[in-house]
Motif scaffolding. Structure first.
Motif, short mmCIF file in Angstrom:
data_model
loop_
_atom_site.label_atom_id
_atom_site.label_comp_id
_atom_site.label_asym_id
_atom_site.label_seq_id
_atom_site.Cartn_x
_atom_site.Cartn_y
_atom_site.Cartn_z
N LEU A 87 -40.18 25.80 -49.51
CA LEU A 87 -40.67 26.54 -50.57
C LEU A 87 -42.00 25.80 -50.97
CD1 LEU A 87 -40.58 28.29 -52.86
CD2 LEU A 87 -39.15 26.88 -54.11
N ALA A 88 -41.92 24.47 -50.92
CA ALA A 88 -43.14 23.77 -51.20
C ALA A 88 -44.31 24.13 -50.33
CB ALA A 88 -42.95 21.92 -51.58
N ASP A 89 -44.09 24.11 -49.03
CA ASP A 89 -44.99 24.41 -48.13
C ASP A 89 -45.45 25.68 -48.40
OD1 ASP A 89 -46.50 23.89 -45.60
OD2 ASP A 89 -45.25 25.41 -44.74
N LEU A 90 -44.67 26.75 -48.74
CA LEU A 90 -45.26 28.08 -48.79
C LEU A 90 -45.97 28.09 -50.05
CD1 LEU A 90 -41.73 30.06 -48.15
CD2 LEU A 90 -43.93 30.26 -46.60
N ALA A 91 -45.76 27.64 -50.87
CA ALA A 91 -46.52 27.54 -52.30
C ALA A 91 -47.91 26.93 -52.11
CB ALA A 91 -45.86 26.50 -53.39
N PRO B 36 -48.83 36.23 -51.25
CA PRO B 36 -47.41 35.72 -51.69
C PRO B 36 -46.23 36.61 -51.25
CG PRO B 36 -48.58 36.79 -53.66
CD PRO B 36 -49.74 36.30 -52.29
N TYR B 37 -46.71 38.09 -50.83
CA TYR B 37 -45.44 38.73 -50.23
C TYR B 37 -44.74 38.22 -48.94
CZ TYR B 37 -46.65 42.02 -53.93
OH TYR B 37 -46.69 42.95 -54.97
N THR B 38 -45.91 37.85 -48.17
CA THR B 38 -45.42 37.26 -46.72
C THR B 38 -44.53 36.12 -47.14
OG1 THR B 38 -47.33 38.23 -45.81
CG2 THR B 38 -46.01 36.31 -44.69
N ALA B 39 -45.12 35.13 -47.94
CA ALA B 39 -44.25 33.95 -48.49
C ALA B 39 -42.85 34.32 -49.07
CB ALA B 39 -45.07 33.11 -49.57
N ALA B 40 -42.87 35.45 -49.79
CA ALA B 40 -41.48 35.56 -50.27
C ALA B 40 -40.62 36.19 -49.29
CB ALA B 40 -41.74 36.70 -51.55
N ALA B 41 -40.97 36.97 -48.20
CA ALA B 41 -40.47 37.40 -47.21
C ALA B 41 -39.76 36.37 -46.27
CB ALA B 41 -41.12 38.31 -46.37
N THR B 42 -40.79 35.30 -46.04
CA THR B 42 -40.19 34.04 -45.45
C THR B 42 -39.34 33.30 -46.07
OG1 THR B 42 -42.51 33.81 -44.52
CG2 THR B 42 -41.15 31.90 -44.27
N LEU C 89 -36.97 34.63 -48.16
CA LEU C 89 -35.82 35.51 -48.20
C LEU C 89 -35.07 35.18 -46.89
CD1 LEU C 89 -36.90 38.65 -50.17
CD2 LEU C 89 -35.46 36.83 -50.89
N ALA C 90 -35.80 35.32 -45.75
CA ALA C 90 -35.17 35.09 -44.63
C ALA C 90 -34.61 33.74 -44.07
CB ALA C 90 -36.40 35.73 -43.32
N ALA C 91 -34.72 32.80 -44.98
CA ALA C 91 -34.39 31.45 -44.82
C ALA C 91 -33.06 31.48 -45.77
CB ALA C 91 -35.36 30.15 -45.33
N ILE C 92 -32.73 32.14 -46.68
CA ILE C 92 -31.54 32.23 -47.42
C ILE C 92 -30.36 32.44 -46.75
CG2 ILE C 92 -30.30 33.36 -49.56
CD1 ILE C 92 -33.17 34.04 -50.53
N PRO C 93 -29.39 31.65 -46.63
CA PRO C 93 -28.09 31.94 -45.79
C PRO C 93 -27.26 32.77 -46.44
CG PRO C 93 -27.98 29.67 -47.24
CD PRO C 93 -29.34 30.19 -47.38
N ASP C 94 -26.69 33.55 -45.48
CA ASP C 94 -25.83 34.74 -46.03
C ASP C 94 -24.25 34.10 -45.69
OD1 ASP C 94 -24.17 36.79 -46.53
OD2 ASP C 94 -25.57 38.39 -45.74
N PRO C 95 -23.48 34.06 -46.90
CA PRO C 95 -22.17 33.38 -46.58
C PRO C 95 -21.28 34.05 -45.82
CG PRO C 95 -22.53 33.89 -48.73
CD PRO C 95 -23.81 34.16 -48.25
N HIS C 96 -21.59 35.59 -45.70
CA HIS C 96 -20.72 36.48 -45.23
C HIS C 96 -21.21 36.87 -43.55
CE1 HIS C 96 -19.36 37.34 -49.00
NE2 HIS C 96 -20.30 37.85 -49.56
N LEU C 97 -22.06 36.11 -43.03
CA LEU C 97 -22.51 36.19 -41.65
C LEU C 97 -22.04 34.88 -40.93
CD1 LEU C 97 -26.05 38.00 -41.93
CD2 LEU C 97 -23.85 38.86 -41.41
#
Length: 351
Positions: free
Chosen positions: A317-321, A331-337, A339-347
Motif C-alpha cells: 500500500l505504501a509503495d502504491l501511494a 489511483p484506479y490502477t493502484a486500487a485494482a492492484t 484489491l487483487a491482493a486482498i485474500p478471499d477466505p472462501h478460495l
C-alpha cells in the motif's frame, strides 16, 4: 472457590449464564422484549454473533410493513410518530419504532435516546421503541437500521416506523428501507417551494403538512398540491391531490395536527391506499428486493473495508501511494492492484 471467582457473584450466588445467540433469538421470536433489545444491541456493537443471529431470523422476516418518516428538524416527526403508534395500536397491531438520533461525539451513542421518546407508549407491551445513533452515517439513518429492522420484523411486529434524524433535503436513505415514505413539512419553512426541487421531496409517497392549525398551513398545502399535479399523471384513484395514476403513484398531500390527533385518520387512509397500490402493482416486491440488494451490498462492502484495513501500513500500500503521488501510477490502477491482493477466505490458497 472465592466469592470473586468466575461463575460466582460477589455475594456467593451463582451468576446466570449469558444467553447464547440461539437462545436470544428464540426468546425474541416468542415476543420477549428484553431479548429483542439485546439482539439490536448485538447489531449496533457489530457482534461476532450477528451472522448466526441473522441466519436464525431470516425465515421469520418479510411480514412487517415498514413506514418511514422524514423531514427537516422542527416539523414534528417524533410527535407524528407517536400519533401513528397510537392509531395503529387502536387497530390491534403491534408496533416497533426505530428512532434515529444524532450521535454523541464522546460515546457514539444516541443523544436523545428512547427514554424521552413516546412516553405515553412506554408501558404498552406491544410497542417497542429503540433509538439508534447515526455514528456519523449520512442520509438520516444509522448503519445498523436494516438489521435492527430485520430483528423487529422477525419478532412479530406488524408495523415498523423508522423516524430519521432530520438532516434536511439530502435525507433520502429512508426511501430505500421503507415500503411507504412520509415526508413531513410545516408551514412557514418554505417547504412549498422546496417541493419543486430535487432531493428529499422526490422520495415522498405521502406529503404531510403537520401543524396544520398554524398560519400559512393552507398556503403550504395548496403549493404542495400544485407541485404534485405539475409532476404529471392523471389521477385514477385516491384524492384530488394524488393517489394512483395511469403512470404509477402520485404523492398524496395530507393535513395533520399530530399534537392533537386531528388528521390522523385521513393519514392512515392515505397510507392504506398506498399499501394497496404497492401490492396490486407489484411495487411492494420490487422495493423489498431493492432493500435486500442494498443490505447485501453494504455487508459485502463492510467486509471489503475490513480486509483493506488489515493492509494499512503494508509495504504494498505504501509503495502504491508513492507511485500515485509521483504520477507513475493512476489511483484506479493502484486500487485494482490493491484489491487483487486482498485474500478471499472462501478460495483455496494456491501452492
Amino acid at each position: 472457590m472465592s466469592a470473586g471467582s468466575a461463575g460466582v457473584a460477589p455475594a456467593g450466588r451463582v451468576r446466570a449464564a449469558r444467553p447464547s445467540p440461539a437462545e436470544l433469538t428464540t426468546a425474541a421470536l416468542a415476543g420477549d422484549r428484553r431479548a429483542v433489545a439485546r439482539l439490536i444491541s448485538l447489531v449496533e456493537d457489530e457482534s461476532d454473533a450477528l451472522r448466526e443471529v441473522s441466519a436464525l431470523l431470516a425465515p421469520h422476516t418479510g411480514r412487517a410493513r415498514v413506514i418511514g418518516l422524514t423531514g427537516a428538524p422542527g416539523v414534528g416527526k417524533s410527535t407524528s410518530t407517536s400519533a401513528l403508534v397510537g392509531a395503529f395500536r387502536a387497530r390491534g397491531l403491534r408496533v416497533g419504532v426505530l428512532a434515529i438520533d444524532p450521535s454523541s461525539p464522546f460515546t457514539g451513542g444516541a443523544l436523545l435516546g428512547d427514554r424521552v421518546r413516546m412516553v405515553e407508549h412506554a408501558t404498552d407491551p406491544d410497542v417497542f421503541v429503540r433509538s439508534l445513533a447515526t455514528r456519523g452515517n449520512l442520509g438520516g439513518l444509522s448503519w445498523a437500521t436494516p438489521q435492527a429492522l430485520r430483528v423487529l420484523d422477525a419478532a412479530g411486529f406488524d408495523i415498523v416506523l423508522i423516524e430519521t434524524v432530520g438532516v434536511g433535503q439530502a435525507e433520502v436513505d429512508v426511501a430505500s428501507l421503507a415500503d411507504t415514505t412520509l415526508v413531513l413539512l410545516a408551514p412557514g419553512m418554505g417547504d412549498g417551494i422546496q417541493a419543486a426541487k430535487a432531493g428529499i421531496m422526490e422520495i415522498a409517497d405521502i406529503l404531510v403538512v403537520n401543524k396544520a392549525d398554524r398560519p400559512g398551513a393552507d398556503h403550504t398545502y395548496r403549493d404542495l398540491v400544485a407541485a404534485v399535479r405539475m409532476a404529471g399523471g392523471r389521477a385514477v384513484g385516491g384524492t384530488a391531490a394524488g393517489g394512483e395514476t395511469e403512470a404509477g403513484w402520485r404523492p398524496e398531500v395530507v393535513r395533520l395536527e399530530a399534537a392533537t390527533g386531528k388528521g390522523v385518520p385521513k393519514l392512515l387512509d392515505a397510507i392504506e391506499r398506498h399499501h394497496d397500490w404497492l401490492r396490486a402493482s407489484g411495487e411492494l416486491e420490487r422495493r423489498r428486493l431493492h432493500r435486500a440488494a442494498e443490505e447485501i451490498s453494504q455487508i459485502a462492502l463492510a467486509g471489503m473495508r475490513a480486509r483493506l484495513g488489515r493492509l494499512n501500513g503494508a509495504a504494498q500500500l505504501a509503495d502504491l501511494a508513492r507511485q500515485v503521488t509521483s504520477g507513475r501510477l493512476d489511483p484506479y490502477t493502484a486500487a485494482a492492484t490493491l484489491l487483487a491482493a486482498i485474500p478471499d477466505p472462501h478460495l483455496p490458497r494456491s501452492g
